[in-house]
Design a protein around this motif. Structure first.
Motif, PDB file in Angstrom:
ATOM      1  N   MET A  32       0.836  -1.207   0.000  1.00 15.52           N
ATOM      2  CA  MET A  32       0.000   0.000   0.000  1.00 15.52           C
ATOM      3  C   MET A  32       0.869   1.254   0.000  1.00 15.52           C
ATOM      4  N   ALA A  33       1.908   1.233   0.811  1.00 15.33           N
ATOM      5  CA  ALA A  33       2.798   2.388   0.865  1.00 15.33           C
ATOM      6  C   ALA A  33       3.393   2.665  -0.510  1.00 15.33           C
ATOM      7  N   MET A  34       3.824   1.600  -1.175  1.00 18.14           N
ATOM      8  CA  MET A  34       4.451   1.782  -2.495  1.00 18.14           C
ATOM      9  C   MET A  34       3.431   2.243  -3.530  1.00 18.14           C
ATOM     10  N   MET A  35       2.220   1.765  -3.387  1.00 17.09           N
ATOM     11  CA  MET A  35       1.192   2.208  -4.334  1.00 17.09           C
ATOM     12  C   MET A  35       1.016   3.727  -4.255  1.00 17.09           C
ATOM     13  N   TRP A  36       0.915   4.202  -3.022  1.00 18.64           N
ATOM     14  CA  TRP A  36       0.800   5.645  -2.848  1.00 18.64           C
ATOM     15  C   TRP A  36       2.036   6.352  -3.397  1.00 18.64           C
ATOM     16  N   GLU A  37       3.168   5.789  -3.100  1.00 16.64           N
ATOM     17  CA  GLU A  37       4.426   6.417  -3.514  1.00 16.64           C
ATOM     18  C   GLU A  37       4.456   6.624  -5.028  1.00 16.64           C
ATOM     19  N   PHE A  38       4.165   5.568  -5.758  1.00 14.63           N
ATOM     20  CA  PHE A  38       4.258   5.668  -7.214  1.00 14.63           C
ATOM     21  C   PHE A  38       3.059   6.387  -7.821  1.00 14.63           C
ATOM     22  N   PHE A  39       1.965   6.291  -7.112  1.00 10.35           N
ATOM     23  CA  PHE A  39       0.788   7.042  -7.540  1.00 10.35           C
ATOM     24  C   PHE A  39       1.086   8.543  -7.485  1.00 10.35           C
ATOM     25  N   LEU A  40       1.624   8.970  -6.354  1.00  6.04           N
ATOM     26  CA  LEU A  40       1.890  10.395  -6.196  1.00  6.04           C
ATOM     27  C   LEU A  40       2.992  10.864  -7.137  1.00  6.04           C
ATOM     28  N   GLN A  41       3.962  10.026  -7.348  1.00  6.32           N
ATOM     29  CA  GLN A  41       5.046  10.412  -8.251  1.00  6.32           C
ATOM     30  C   GLN A  41       4.513  10.638  -9.661  1.00  6.32           C
ATOM     31  N   VAL A  94      -2.886  14.494 -13.044  1.00  8.05           N
ATOM     32  CA  VAL A  94      -4.066  13.766 -13.510  1.00  8.05           C
ATOM     33  C   VAL A  94      -4.154  12.464 -12.739  1.00  8.05           C
ATOM     34  N   LYS A  95      -5.233  12.311 -12.058  1.00 12.26           N
ATOM     35  CA  LYS A  95      -5.337  11.168 -11.162  1.00 12.26           C
ATOM     36  C   LYS A  95      -5.503   9.858 -11.922  1.00 12.26           C
ATOM     37  N   THR A  96      -6.332   9.901 -12.955  1.00  9.88           N
ATOM     38  CA  THR A  96      -6.658   8.644 -13.630  1.00  9.88           C
ATOM     39  C   THR A  96      -5.418   7.968 -14.186  1.00  9.88           C
ATOM     40  N   ASP A  97      -4.551   8.761 -14.782  1.00  8.67           N
ATOM     41  CA  ASP A  97      -3.332   8.185 -15.340  1.00  8.67           C
ATOM     42  C   ASP A  97      -2.498   7.553 -14.241  1.00  8.67           C
ATOM     43  N   ALA A  98      -2.402   8.283 -13.134  1.00 10.87           N
ATOM     44  CA  ALA A  98      -1.593   7.786 -12.030  1.00 10.87           C
ATOM     45  C   ALA A  98      -2.156   6.482 -11.503  1.00 10.87           C
ATOM     46  N   LEU A  99      -3.475   6.448 -11.400  1.00  6.57           N
ATOM     47  CA  LEU A  99      -4.093   5.205 -10.909  1.00  6.57           C
ATOM     48  C   LEU A  99      -3.874   4.065 -11.884  1.00  6.57           C
ATOM     49  N   ASN A 111      -9.596   1.790  -6.114  1.00  7.94           N
ATOM     50  CA  ASN A 111     -10.059   3.079  -5.616  1.00  7.94           C
ATOM     51  C   ASN A 111     -10.442   3.013  -4.146  1.00  7.94           C
ATOM     52  N   GLU A 112     -11.167   1.956  -3.850  1.00  8.79           N
ATOM     53  CA  GLU A 112     -11.637   1.779  -2.494  1.00  8.79           C
ATOM     54  C   GLU A 112     -10.459   1.661  -1.536  1.00  8.79           C
ATOM     55  N   ALA A 124       1.351  17.125   3.894  1.00  8.02           N
ATOM     56  CA  ALA A 124       1.416  15.911   3.072  1.00  8.02           C
ATOM     57  C   ALA A 124       0.035  15.352   2.843  1.00  8.02           C
ATOM     58  N   LEU A 125      -0.751  15.368   3.887  1.00  7.97           N
ATOM     59  CA  LEU A 125      -2.094  14.826   3.749  1.00  7.97           C
ATOM     60  C   LEU A 125      -2.960  15.688   2.851  1.00  7.97           C
ATOM     61  N   GLU A 126      -2.707  16.977   2.910  1.00  5.56           N
ATOM     62  CA  GLU A 126      -3.469  17.839   2.030  1.00  5.56           C
ATOM     63  C   GLU A 126      -3.123  17.530   0.569  1.00  5.56           C
ATOM     64  N   PHE A 127      -1.849  17.352   0.382  1.00  7.78           N
ATOM     65  CA  PHE A 127      -1.363  16.972  -0.948  1.00  7.78           C
ATOM     66  C   PHE A 127      -2.038  15.685  -1.411  1.00  7.78           C
ATOM     67  N   CYS A 128      -2.116  14.749  -0.512  1.00  5.15           N
ATOM     68  CA  CYS A 128      -2.757  13.468  -0.834  1.00  5.15           C
ATOM     69  C   CYS A 128      -4.220  13.671  -1.175  1.00  5.15           C
ATOM     70  N   SER A 129      -4.864  14.458  -0.345  1.00 10.44           N
ATOM     71  CA  SER A 129      -6.302  14.589  -0.553  1.00 10.44           C
ATOM     72  C   SER A 129      -6.567  15.296  -1.880  1.00 10.44           C
ATOM     73  N   ASN A 130      -5.692  16.233  -2.245  1.00  8.24           N
ATOM     74  CA  ASN A 130      -5.829  16.862  -3.550  1.00  8.24           C
ATOM     75  C   ASN A 130      -5.730  15.830  -4.662  1.00  8.24           C
ATOM     76  N   ALA A 131      -4.766  14.973  -4.490  1.00  8.06           N
ATOM     77  CA  ALA A 131      -4.531  13.971  -5.533  1.00  8.06           C
ATOM     78  C   ALA A 131      -5.702  13.011  -5.650  1.00  8.06           C
ATOM     79  N   ILE A 132      -6.189  12.590  -4.519  1.00  6.09           N
ATOM     80  CA  ILE A 132      -7.193  11.523  -4.573  1.00  6.09           C
ATOM     81  C   ILE A 132      -8.587  12.058  -4.827  1.00  6.09           C
ATOM     82  N   LYS A 133      -8.790  13.312  -4.445  1.00 11.68           N
ATOM     83  CA  LYS A 133     -10.139  13.864  -4.613  1.00 11.68           C
ATOM     84  C   LYS A 133     -10.342  14.433  -6.008  1.00 11.68           C
TER      85      LYS A 133
END
Lengths: 740, 827
Positions: free
Chosen positions: B738-747, B755-760, B777-778, B814-823
């Motif tokens: 899970m940690a790595m998923m976030w890591e590469f997702f955010l990168q 663009v979130k979709t591409d990252a996902l 997603n869940e 960091a969390l704000e950054f995350c929430s921007n990305a995921i939302k």
């Protein structure tokens, strides 16, 4: 038929195919494949090549011998592929096609054969049909058809015999004709038919055939006017009754012969007419279980002495010993039904006697008492492993109330003795009884023995052999609930002790009133600090002392070697060989053989039959490899360490000098490093002595190998150290020697 | 470890029979789980496991399908785990020096892959050595790969080329608790043997508990086993078995000769290869040894004796002797619940005392019936080999030299249930607590600092709690912590404190009498936080362990038992302050954060993780935002690190917090990106988890042995399902996926114009989630919620001055950054 044939031609034993069973199977499959291909010649096929284009065409020929796939020749090829995107290409291709297309095997991606006729009959019949039509010759004779075909060619047997029509027509359900509607649906056999059927009358009415049958052509006419007729009839009836009253002994075939209707539900044809009857033992047991209240225990019990007895596995014995006095007189007889029986006291006697017999034959195994005990257990726990039809249970109960159970059974080796009908309450004839008991002991023994080990069912395997799991796994699983729990077990133990104590005291109480003294010691779980860090021991010795010392060990090894040598018929004479060193050297070679490749062309070892002999029984070569590994060109550390500074490589060419030292004087210092130091020598004399004996016993071998063996050994040895490192042959030869 | 090279040899000689599984119908099958798992997870499977940590999920998949087949044929499997190791096993596993030698050798060890190495060129290596070497190699390869791709790598993570596991068996001990939980949930019987699993199986077989054994080739060493199952081919529905008589006949040797050969080539009880066999290739070694025996009558024991080099001779002779002796005198857990030596021709005079006991205890037992039956069968074959009886019946006085020192049966009983992992037991009986290198190699300073801290924080307490109830000898015995990186400087553990630790905590008692309640940390914290007066509610006036205390006053439910131990652990870890004279129990600052969790509406399932995180922060070995020293290459690309230094920092923080979040994935063989930096952090937390587990186990055992709980109230299955199943900290720490998923997702998100979709999509392909994670997603949302909850806790910590203000700020950003990305999807 589809398939990728690219790998089809795998050689038997090859590993190239995904499918590989063994050579035989592969061959079979190849043959089938060949057959298929041969048969499909002349039919329309679809070939997809590796570029993805599919061709349709008449299969003219194919090369089954090609190594990579099947080369195919098509006549009138067409491109039928639609998957290819470029239509233009297809057109081009189609235009380019000639009347014959040869496709290389490696290009064939898929070969689809459609409507291949694999039945010879059909195929040849098809070809025949037009010819017969053409000639309008309505003959079915093969010769005629050959002639009719008019081809003038010679036909083989197969061609001819296969020319018969085989057409399958739609199957229709049979419905009775209007006229025969009076036949009851359930009366479809002659025996069951309610009305009598006279074939002769029907023949006459329908076809006008009058019969000339007279049974007296075939049988002796009974003279009913004979004055003795009534007497004879009576006598015949008596005999018939006697035979019939014997019952079928549980033999279904007999029962059928006698017209007894038996309950054959749950039996297949094999059971009825073909299979070996193996129920004797079960019925035997059923007799016993009838003698006592049937226990509800479902599990089959095998008397311990009877497990592991391979001779009981022999079905032949079983069939020969199968016997029961099952009574079949009643039409609704059931397998469970038993004979009638003598009064109970007699039964006991019989039983005892029986067990005596048993014991007599098995006395080697265990004591009489144990046997009797086992038998009792056996009889208590055994239950016929048959499923009793529910409707039979009532009948059985009824009859059980009428009959008295018995522990007797007939001797299977004797002809069936008359047994009592269910109605007969009279005691049995004592004569037959005693006879049975005397004569049948051993057989009974066996039939009882195989008991539950042979159920009627054919088990899919016998991994468990005779030790088939006896307790259901659910019960076993439950054992884990409370076992292995020190608390629960300690408590159980304690409760039991208390109970015992109480019982003891209660008996005491009646005389003395010491109730007040009865102080119950409370139950405690053992405190963990009572456990010492050391494990409880029984002797004050170290585990190291339990190992034999070097001397005994070697003696043992010596003895073992000799035994082995004798066993393998190895000539011990070679021991006489004074050149110890030879043996020594050979031994060393042996240890070098551990090369990775066991198969080596240098099988010359086989030429020296005495080669391994010299060093086998002699102590120094048991442990020669101390020195040996250093011979390895790979430079083994072990050897290096043993022989001095590890960094100093040892030349493989050392040997001659050192061999001489080792051989000539094993007790000298260099030897110490190679054999058992110090221990090697003491055994020399012993070996010599035993050699004398053995050698004497085999003078021929002595002659054969005595002198030469040594020579060969040395020769070989020389070779190996002289630079030819053929170690592997020894390895192989060795094994073959031992396997002989 | 089975007898070296024997299995292939048996197959070569056609000595392995086959039957359909159906012929085992309705039987009870004893399974050596080590052997079983070594079959399931062959080296090609789970190759990256050691690079991501966690439980090998594919194991469950295989287990499930196999259990289905067992069920189909009504076969009852009984799984037996290995327990402690014998002296020889400890030695060959590098126990005595915490694998120091192996670890140091691993960096320059050239692994010869496969068996194709020329004979004599490679010295025999232990499996430990190979394991460590392969990990080392995996990481080296990976960092080389990263370096060589430095220029081209932007946001497409690089997949490792080299496996992290090669030809080595998975260390089952790491996952034992996970498996045990699985078995409990599926109602499967298991048992942890006190020592050797296959000898325990032999005992079970001998006594009719099981009908057949599925075990390694070592079973051939057992006198009383005629046939055993070597392998199961579930897809073909058949199994392979070995018939000992047939094998010995074919080998033309007696049972004793076979043992001699097996001891020389190496087996489970003596795993090193003895001279003169060391020079031969491993794959042929049995073949060669047998040849030697057949052609020259070699007795390998005699060979060791005659070895002229004294030092070596002694070493090998001892190993041989210990191996043979441990075969003859192996402790097993017997029906009566006691651990006793198993000398399998027990009808001998020498062992009669033991066996008499046994029989007395079992009189009522249904197992005895079976046993008697079996006895009558087995007496005939065993009597024929009377020549060896004298040797087997006499138990020597130094069994502890080749097995290990004896511990009380009660301890072994707890272990048999899986209640304890047993590492502490081994420490007590051997005097050594080894600290072996973690998955990442353990080069970071903070990890080593953690090891040092753990002595005072955990180990001294564990040892004290465990040695107090047992023989005085152990209270005096010196026990040392040995670290792989400095094996020559052990740390002595202190087992004696006065008053003993148990005396300090035994008045803390949680008593709800609620039989239905299932223990969890969340439940306990809620209970504590609801209490108006913790001292009054959870401190008892008097101790409850003496026998004079009536049963009602003792602990009776599993919730009470487990909660009491948990509260005591928390007190020992200074979450609570307990003053004995005044009997006051007060939460410390840290404790008050814990008690506040219910108010923060933290999800129940995150309590364990949060507790671990709190303890990690308490150790202060490293702050959340601090880089590891010496520095390790991040899995992020250089471009990312350079272009987005701030965001890289965020990513680091997030991945660290997420190492405690287990992605909900289906069983798969993981093949995907790896990240050493995240793994290092995970290993820190895993180390804390392991120590928490140990201190919890020790506290629980001290309570049980002191008789604070009605131990008779539960049968084995209830112990397992009510106590063992609910114990915290047992399961493996989550893997880093899970940690790595976030890591590469955010990168990807950073580089790809947010663009979130591409990252996902990138995550989905790189991690192959289409089969392992049905709803990606869940999972991201769940983990985001988890992050938010952690943020709340960190805020609390900051409020009481336990978490750095600066760090908190970074986490918030960091969390704000995350929430921007995921939302972002909403736009």
């Amino acid at each position: 038929m589809k398939g990728n044939f690219n790998n089809k031609k795998s050689e038997p034993g090859g590993k190239s195919t995904g499918f590989f069973e063994n050579g035989e199977t592969t061959k079979n499959f190849n043959n089938r494949f060949d057959y298929l291909m041969t048969n499909s010649v002349g039919s329309n096929v679809f070939v997809t090549v590796s570029s993805g284009i599919t061709y349709e065409g008449l299969l003219v020929s194919c090369n089954l011998e090609s190594q990579d796939g099947v080369d195919v020749v098509l006549k009138f090829p067409k491109v039928v592929n639609s998957s290819s995107k470029v239509d233009g290409d297809i057109e081009k291709l189609s235009n380019a096609l000639g009347s014959t297309l040869i496709i290389n095997g490696s290009d064939v991606a898929e070969l689809e054969l459609k409507d291949i006729d694999l039945s010879l009959e059909e195929k040849s019949e098809h070809s025949q049909t037009p010819s017969t039509d053409g000639n309008k010759a309505k003959t079915t004779s093969p010769t005629a058809s050959v002639l009719a075909a008019g081809s003038g060619e010679f036909k083989t047997d197969v061609d001819i015999s296969s020319r018969k029509e085989f057409k399958q027509r739609e199957l229709e359900r049979w419905t009775p004709d209007e006229g025969s509607a009076h036949f009851a649906h359930n009366a479809q056999t002659l025996e069951e038919a309610s009305s009598t059927w006279d074939q002769f009358a029907v023949n006459e009415a329908k076809f006008g055939v009058t019969n000339t049958f007279d049974e007296h052509f075939y049988t002796t006419k009974i003279n009913k006017n004979d004055p003795q007729y009534r007497q004879r009839l009576k006598e015949a009836e008596r005999i018939a009754k006697e035979i019939e009253s014997q019952g079928a002994q549980g033999n279904i075939h007999l029962a059928e012969d006698r017209g007894i209707i038996i309950d054959d539900s749950g039996m297949d044809e094999e059971d009825l007419y073909s299979g070996v009857d193996r129920r004797g033992d079960e019925l035997l047991a059923s007799l016993k279980s009838n003698a006592k209240p049937i226990t509800s225990k479902v599990n089959k019990y095998v008397p311990p002495t009877l497990r592991n007895q391979p001779h009981h596995m022999d079905p032949a014995i079983i069939s020969s010993t199968t016997s029961t006095s099952k009574q079949m007189g009643n039409t609704s007889n059931d397998v469970k039904e038993t004979v009638v029986l003598p009064p109970t006291n007699q039964e006991k006697v019989a039983k005892k006697e029986k067990s005596k017999h048993r014991e007599g034959s098995k006395s080697k195994i265990s004591s009489k008492e144990a046997q009797i005990e086992e038998l009792k257990k056996f009889s208590e726990k055994f239950k016929v492993p048959y499923d009793v039809p529910t409707d039979m249970k009532d009948i059985f109960k009824k009859q059980a109330s009428v009959t008295t159970p018995s522990g007797l059974k007939t001797d299977p080796s004797l002809p069936p003795k008359p047994s009592m009908s269910t109605k007969a309450n009279t005691p049995p004839v004592s004569k037959s009884d005693s006879k049975r008991n005397v004569g049948s002991s051993t057989h009974e023994n066996q039939s009882g023995a195989k008991g539950a080990t042979h159920s009627r069912k054919r088990t899919p395997g016998s991994f468990f052999g005779s030790k088939k799991p006896t307790v259901s796994s659910a019960i076993k699983k439950d054992l884990f609930r409370r076992s292995f729990n020190m608390f629960i077990k300690a408590k159980e133990n304690y409760d039991e002790k208390m109970k015992e104590k109480e019982e003891q005291e209660s008996t005491v109480d009646t005389t003395k009133k010491t109730k007040e003294d009865k102080v119950m010691e409370p139950f405690f779980i053992e405190k963990p600090y009572f456990t010492a860090p050391t494990w409880p021991n029984t002797i004050e010795k170290s585990y190291k002392d339990l190992f034999p010392d070097q001397k005994t060990l070697m003696q043992k090894a010596q003895v073992k070697m000799q035994q082995r040598a004798q066993m393998n018929q190895m000539p011990m004479a070679s021991n006489m060989n004074p050149h110890l060193g030879v043996g020594m050297g050979a031994g060393m070679m042996r240890f070098q053989m551990g090369g990775p490749a066991p198969t080596s062309p240098m099988m010359n070892a086989a030429g020296f039959p005495g080669m391994y002999m010299p060093f086998q029984p002699q102590p120094p070569m048991f442990y020669p490899p101390m020195g040996a590994p250093m011979m390895l060109p790979t430079g083994d550390m072990e050897g290096a360490e043993l022989n001095g500074p590890p960094s100093q490589p040892v030349s493989p060419r050392i040997p001659p000098a050192y061999m001489a030292a080792a051989g000539g004087a094993p007790q000298t210092s260099p030897m110490g490093a190679f054999g058992y130091p110090g221990a090697a020598m003491p055994f020399q004399p012993m070996m010599g002595a035993s050699n004398g004996v053995v050698g004497g016993g085999m003078p021929r071998q002595y002659n054969q190998h005595g002198g030469n063996g040594g020579h060969h050994g040395r020769h070989n040895n020389y070779n190996s150290h002289g630079g030819n490192h053929h170690h592997n042959p020894h390895h192989n030869n060795n094994r073959t020697n031992n396997n002989n | 470890m089975p007898i070296k090279s024997l299995e292939t040899y048996l197959f070569e000689r056609g000595l392995v029979g086959a039957y359909p599984i159906e012929s085992l119908k309705n039987s009870t099958l004893g399974i050596d789980i080590n052997h079983y798992v070594s079959r399931l997870l062959s080296y090609k499977k789970e190759q990256f496991l050691d690079a991501i940590g966690g439980f090998p999920t594919s194991l469950k998949m295989y287990l499930e399908s196999d259990l289905k087949i067992f069920k189909e044929y009504k076969i009852t499997p009984i799984f037996i785990f290995n327990g402690s190791m014998t002296y020889n096993q400890l030695e060959s596993n590098g126990y005595f020096n915490a694998s120091a030698a192996e670890a140091s050798a691993s960096s320059n060890l050239e692994i010869s892959l496969g068996s194709g190495s020329p004979p004599g060129s490679s010295t025999p290596k232990t499996s430990k050595e190979l394991l460590l070497a392969q990990r080392h190699r995996g990481w080296t390869q990976w960092s080389n790969l990263m370096t060589s791709n430095q220029s081209s790598y932007i946001d497409q993570p690089i997949q490792p080329q080299e496996p992290f596991r090669y030809n080595s068996v998975i260390e089952l001990k790491r996952y034992q608790s996970d498996l045990i939980n699985y078995f409990i949930d599926h109602d499967i019987v298991y048992q942890v043997a006190p020592y050797c699993s296959w000898i325990q199986l032999a005992y079970l077989y001998d006594n009719g508990y099981i009908d057949a054994i599925y075990g390694p080739t070592d079973c051939l060493l057992l006198k009383n086993i005629e046939k055993f199952i070597l392998g199961m081919e579930f897809p073909n529905k058949d199994f392979r078995f070995i018939d000992k008589t047939k094998v010995l006949k074919d080998f033309q040797c007696t049972h004793e000769d076979f043992i001699d050969i097996a001891m020389a080539v190496g087996n489970d009880l003596q795993s090193s290869t003895l001279p003169p066999l060391q020079i031969y290739p491993n794959s042929k070694i049995f073949d060669i040894a047998l040849e030697m025996f057949l052609s020259t009558g070699t007795n390998f024991y005699a060979y060791q004796l005659s070895n002229p080099i004294k030092e070596e001779s002694d070493k090998y002779r001892q190993r041989y002797e210990k191996g043979v002796s441990s075969l003859k005198f192996m402790p097993v857990l017997k029906t009566n619940g006691k651990v006793e030596l198993y000398t399998y021709d027990g009808d001998n005079s020498g062992t009669s005392s033991i066996n008499d006991n046994d029989n007395n205890n079992n009189d009522n037992d249904s197992a005895t019936n079976i046993k008697h039956k079996k006895d009558t069968v087995s007496t005939s074959p065993s009597s024929s080999s009377s020549s060896t009886h004298e040797i087997q019946s006499d138990i020597p006085n130094d069994v502890h030299d080749f097995i290990a020192q004896q511990l009380p049966s009660e301890y072994y009983f707890y272990r048999s249930l899986g209640l304890v992992t047993g590492k502490l037991f081994d420490a007590i009986s051997t005097g050594i607590y080894p600290e072996e290198p973690p998955l990442d190699g353990g080069s970071s300073d903070s990890y080593r600092e953690l090891l040092k801290l753990s002595v005072d924080m955990f180990k001294n307490k564990d040892i004290n709690l465990l040695t107090q109830p047992i023989n005085r000898y152990f209270q005096m015995k010196q026990i040392k912590q040995i670290k792989w990186f400095s094996p020559n400087y052990p740390t002595s553990l202190i087992n004696r404190t006065s008053p003993s630790l148990f005396e300090k905590i035994n008045r803390i008692i949680v008593k709800t009498q609620d039989k239905e309640k299932q223990f969890s940390i969340a439940e306990l914290i809620k209970l504590l936080s609801e209490s108006s007066d913790i001292s009054a509610d959870f401190v008892s006036e008097e101790v409850i362990f003496p026998n004079s205390v009536p049963m009602e006053k003792k602990l009776s439910t599993s919730f009470d038992l487990l909660s009491t131990s948990m509260l005591r652990v928390l007190t020992q870890l200074e979450f609570f302050d307990f003053n004995i004279p005044t009997k006051s129990l007060k939460p410390t600052k840290l404790g008050s954060v814990l008690l506040n969790l219910p108010k923060l509406s933290i999800d129940d399932k995150h309590y364990d993780s949060i507790l671990l995180l709190l303890i990690f922060l308490k150790t202060k070995v490293m702050s959340l935002s601090e880089d590891v020293k010496p520095s390790v290459r991040s899995a992020l690309s250089d471009v990312t690190l350079r272009t987005y230094p701030q965001e890289s920092q965020y990513i680091l923080l997030i991945t660290r917090i997420l190492t405690l979040f287990q992605i909900n994935q289906r069983p798969t063989n993981y093949h995907g990106p790896i990240d050493k930096k995240t793994l290092i952090f995970r290993e820190h937390l895993d180390f804390i988890r392991e120590n928490m587990n140990e201190i919890y186990e020790a506290t629980l055992i001290s309570s049980l042995t002191a008789n604070e709980f009605d131990r008779l109230s539960l049968d084995n299955f209830e112990w397992q399902s009510k106590v063992v199943r609910n114990m915290p900290f047992k399961l493996a720490t989550p893997n880093t996926i899970m940690a790595m998923m976030w890591e590469f997702f955010l990168q990807k998100y950073l580089h790809n114009g947010n663009v979130k979709t591409d990252a996902l999509a990138l995550v989905a392909t790189e991690f192959g989630t289409y089969k392992s994670v049905p709803n990606l997603n869940e999972q991201f949302e769940h983990s985001y919620e988890y992050l938010m909850q952690i943020l709340k806790v960190l805020k609390e910590l900051n409020a009481i001055g336990l978490f750095d203000r600066k760090d908190l700020k970074i986490v918030e950003e960091a969390l704000e950054f995350c929430s921007n990305a995921i939302k972002e999807q909403e736009n």
